[in-house]
Write an enzyme that holds these catalytic residues in place. Structure first.
Site, PDB file in Angstrom:
ATOM      1  N   GLY A  81       5.398  10.010  -3.679  1.00 55.48           N
ATOM      2  CA  GLY A  81       5.078   9.356  -4.940  1.00 55.48           C
ATOM      3  C   GLY A  81       5.034   7.840  -4.812  1.00 55.48           C
ATOM      4  O   GLY A  81       5.218   7.281  -3.721  1.00 55.48           O
ATOM      5  N   ASP A  92       8.890   8.654  -0.393  1.00 57.72           N
ATOM      6  CA  ASP A  92       8.349  10.010  -0.467  1.00 57.72           C
ATOM      7  C   ASP A  92       6.874   9.911  -0.869  1.00 57.72           C
ATOM      8  O   ASP A  92       6.290   8.818  -0.830  1.00 57.72           O
ATOM      9  CB  ASP A  92       9.191  10.897  -1.408  1.00 57.72           C
ATOM     10  CG  ASP A  92       9.064  10.481  -2.871  1.00 57.72           C
ATOM     11  OD1 ASP A  92       8.268   9.572  -3.190  1.00 57.72           O
ATOM     12  OD2 ASP A  92       9.768  11.080  -3.706  1.00 57.72           O
ATOM     13  N   ARG A 136       0.838  -1.210   0.000  1.00 61.51           N
ATOM     14  CA  ARG A 136       0.000   0.000   0.000  1.00 61.51           C
ATOM     15  C   ARG A 136       0.867   1.251   0.000  1.00 61.51           C
ATOM     16  O   ARG A 136       2.011   1.223   0.459  1.00 61.51           O
ATOM     17  CB  ARG A 136      -0.924   0.013   1.223  1.00 61.51           C
ATOM     18  CG  ARG A 136      -1.948  -1.088   1.140  1.00 61.51           C
ATOM     19  CD  ARG A 136      -2.962  -1.034   2.238  1.00 61.51           C
ATOM     20  NE  ARG A 136      -3.774  -2.239   2.157  1.00 61.51           N
ATOM     21  CZ  ARG A 136      -4.834  -2.369   1.372  1.00 61.51           C
ATOM     22  NH1 ARG A 136      -5.247  -1.370   0.625  1.00 61.51           N
ATOM     23  NH2 ARG A 136      -5.501  -3.508   1.350  1.00 61.51           N
ATOM     24  N   ILE A 137       0.265   2.330  -0.510  1.00 61.24           N
ATOM     25  CA  ILE A 137       0.958   3.610  -0.566  1.00 61.24           C
ATOM     26  C   ILE A 137       0.855   4.282   0.800  1.00 61.24           C
ATOM     27  O   ILE A 137      -0.227   4.329   1.392  1.00 61.24           O
ATOM     28  CB  ILE A 137       0.306   4.534  -1.632  1.00 61.24           C
ATOM     29  CG1 ILE A 137       0.224   3.821  -2.984  1.00 61.24           C
ATOM     30  CG2 ILE A 137       1.061   5.845  -1.740  1.00 61.24           C
ATOM     31  CD1 ILE A 137       1.520   3.396  -3.539  1.00 61.24           C
ATOM     32  N   LEU A 138       1.969   4.786   1.276  1.00 65.88           N
ATOM     33  CA  LEU A 138       1.960   5.517   2.543  1.00 65.88           C
ATOM     34  C   LEU A 138       1.564   6.966   2.253  1.00 65.88           C
ATOM     35  O   LEU A 138       2.157   7.614   1.393  1.00 65.88           O
ATOM     36  CB  LEU A 138       3.345   5.435   3.195  1.00 65.88           C
ATOM     37  CG  LEU A 138       3.774   3.994   3.540  1.00 65.88           C
ATOM     38  CD1 LEU A 138       5.235   3.946   3.941  1.00 65.88           C
ATOM     39  CD2 LEU A 138       2.875   3.419   4.625  1.00 65.88           C
ATOM     40  N   HIS A 198      11.883  -2.585  -3.127  1.00 60.05           N
ATOM     41  CA  HIS A 198      11.079  -2.723  -4.342  1.00 60.05           C
ATOM     42  C   HIS A 198      11.755  -3.708  -5.294  1.00 60.05           C
ATOM     43  O   HIS A 198      12.973  -3.636  -5.497  1.00 60.05           O
ATOM     44  CB  HIS A 198      10.927  -1.358  -5.025  1.00 60.05           C
ATOM     45  CG  HIS A 198      10.069  -1.405  -6.241  1.00 60.05           C
ATOM     46  ND1 HIS A 198       8.696  -1.506  -6.176  1.00 60.05           N
ATOM     47  CD2 HIS A 198      10.386  -1.413  -7.559  1.00 60.05           C
ATOM     48  CE1 HIS A 198       8.203  -1.550  -7.408  1.00 60.05           C
ATOM     49  NE2 HIS A 198       9.200  -1.499  -8.269  1.00 60.05           N
ATOM     50  N   ASP A 233       6.939   4.785  -5.413  1.00 59.19           N
ATOM     51  CA  ASP A 233       8.293   4.262  -5.665  1.00 59.19           C
ATOM     52  C   ASP A 233       9.196   5.299  -6.334  1.00 59.19           C
ATOM     53  O   ASP A 233      10.022   4.962  -7.191  1.00 59.19           O
ATOM     54  CB  ASP A 233       8.217   2.978  -6.518  1.00 59.19           C
ATOM     55  CG  ASP A 233       7.412   1.890  -5.836  1.00 59.19           C
ATOM     56  OD1 ASP A 233       7.483   1.777  -4.603  1.00 59.19           O
ATOM     57  OD2 ASP A 233       6.690   1.162  -6.536  1.00 59.19           O
TER      58      ASP A 233
HETATM   59  C1  GAR Z   1       9.253  -8.279  -2.208  1.00 56.40           C
HETATM   60  O1  GAR Z   1       9.782  -8.671  -3.455  1.00 56.40           O
HETATM   61  C2  GAR Z   1       9.016  -6.795  -2.191  1.00 56.40           C
HETATM   62  O2  GAR Z   1       9.962  -6.052  -2.896  1.00 56.40           O
HETATM   63  C3  GAR Z   1       7.698  -6.715  -2.890  1.00 56.40           C
HETATM   64  O3  GAR Z   1       6.958  -7.757  -2.324  1.00 56.40           O
HETATM   65  C4  GAR Z   1       7.850  -8.831  -2.020  1.00 56.40           C
HETATM   66  C5  GAR Z   1       7.578  -9.248  -0.595  1.00 56.40           C
HETATM   67  O4  GAR Z   1       8.095 -10.514  -0.351  1.00 56.40           O
HETATM   68  N1  GAR Z   1       7.109  -5.445  -2.676  1.00 56.40           N
HETATM   69  C6  GAR Z   1       6.476  -4.776  -3.631  1.00 56.40           C
HETATM   70  O5  GAR Z   1       6.286  -5.226  -4.746  1.00 56.40           O
HETATM   71  C7  GAR Z   1       5.970  -3.403  -3.232  1.00 56.40           C
HETATM   72  N2  GAR Z   1       5.655  -2.642  -4.374  1.00 56.40           N
HETATM   73  P1  GAR Z   1       7.905 -11.185   1.090  1.00 56.40           P
HETATM   74  O6  GAR Z   1       6.423 -11.113   1.453  1.00 56.40           O
HETATM   75  O7  GAR Z   1       8.382 -12.579   0.921  1.00 56.40           O
HETATM   76  O8  GAR Z   1       8.738 -10.392   2.059  1.00 56.40           O
END
Ligand code: GAR
Length: 218
Positions: free
Chosen positions: A160, A158, A108-110, A126, A162
């Site tokens: 935005g 921030d 989610r977006i903060l 990310h 990512d």
């Molecule tokens: C990770 O690859 C993280 O970068 C991504 O979710 C995965 C979480 O893995 N996050 C995003 O895509 C956020 N936009 P996990 O649940 O095994 O820690």
């Protein structure tokens, strides 16, 4: 909340030998698990003192409970609107008095309310080499685009999506027979290593953000 990136002012994460980390997660929590595996080593310099999720069913909660770390669930459905949820999230995090907030698989977006309290000391992991492939489907988007190299980015959050200043990046090659699952698994291996190494450095050495540039230490 606004999706327009706003340039963060100079910010410094505190230099502390026992940094308090709060981790935000939505899913299985393998990135959280890497931090939990590191935090018993005094040389790491930080401890996960709280885990906050947006879903009662998040596997990350099991990792936290197994490690004896307190948890909170702040589900959007329990709030009248997005701003109220954002404020509830900020309050749940504030209970743990973090030095650094780590968004590790938090989908989610903060918003503005959260960043008013924790901006400049919240980082997000990310699964792509930002600014390429922001958003919730970064691995799929990279694969569909046909890039030969993708990776992972740790960035300061921030306003935005990512868009915040980059703290660290690791490249991961795309293999001919990759699908989204195999590529994501290899990215997550790099991500866990990067997260532990960089979060440790932020807490031990300090983080200086000057416009788009981030410097650790000194
Ligand atoms: C990770 O690859 C993280 O970068 C991504 O979710 C995965 C979480 O893995 N996050 C995003 O895509 C956020 N936009 P996990 O649940 O095994 O820690």
């Amino acid at each position: 909340m606004s999706t327009a990136p706003s340039p963060p002012g100079p910010a410094r994460a505190p230099r502390r030998a026992s940094g308090r980390l709060v981790v935000l997660a939505s899913g299985g929590g393998s990135t959280l698990a890497a931090l939990l595996a590191a935090h018993d080593d005094p040389a790491f310099g930080a401890r996960v003192v709280g885990v906050v999720t947006d879903r009662a069913g998040a596997g990350a909660l099991d990792h936290a409970r197994a490690a004896g770390v307190p948890t909170a669930v702040v589900a959007p459905a329990d709030f009248p609107d997005r701003a109220a949820w954002d404020e509830g999230l900020a309050q749940a995090v504030a209970v743990f008095t973090p030095d650094l907030v780590v968004s590790a698989g938090f989908m989610r977006i903060l918003g503005a309310g959260f960043l008013a309290r924790f901006g400049g000391r919240t980082v997000n992991s990310h699964p792509a080499l930002l600014p390429a492939f922001p958003g919730a489907h970064a691995v799929r988007d990279a694969l569909h685009h046909g890039v030969r190299v993708t990776g992972c980015t740790l960035h300061v959050v921030d306003a935005g999506v990512d868009t915040g200043p980059v703290v660290a990046q690791v490249a991961v090659p795309v293999l001919d027979d990759d699908d989204e699952a195999t590529l994501h698994e290899r990215i997550k291996v790099a991500e866990r290593e990067q997260l532990v190494a960089t979060v440790g450095r932020i807490v031990r050495e300090g983080m200086h953000v000057d416009g788009r540039r981030v410097r650790l230490g000194g």
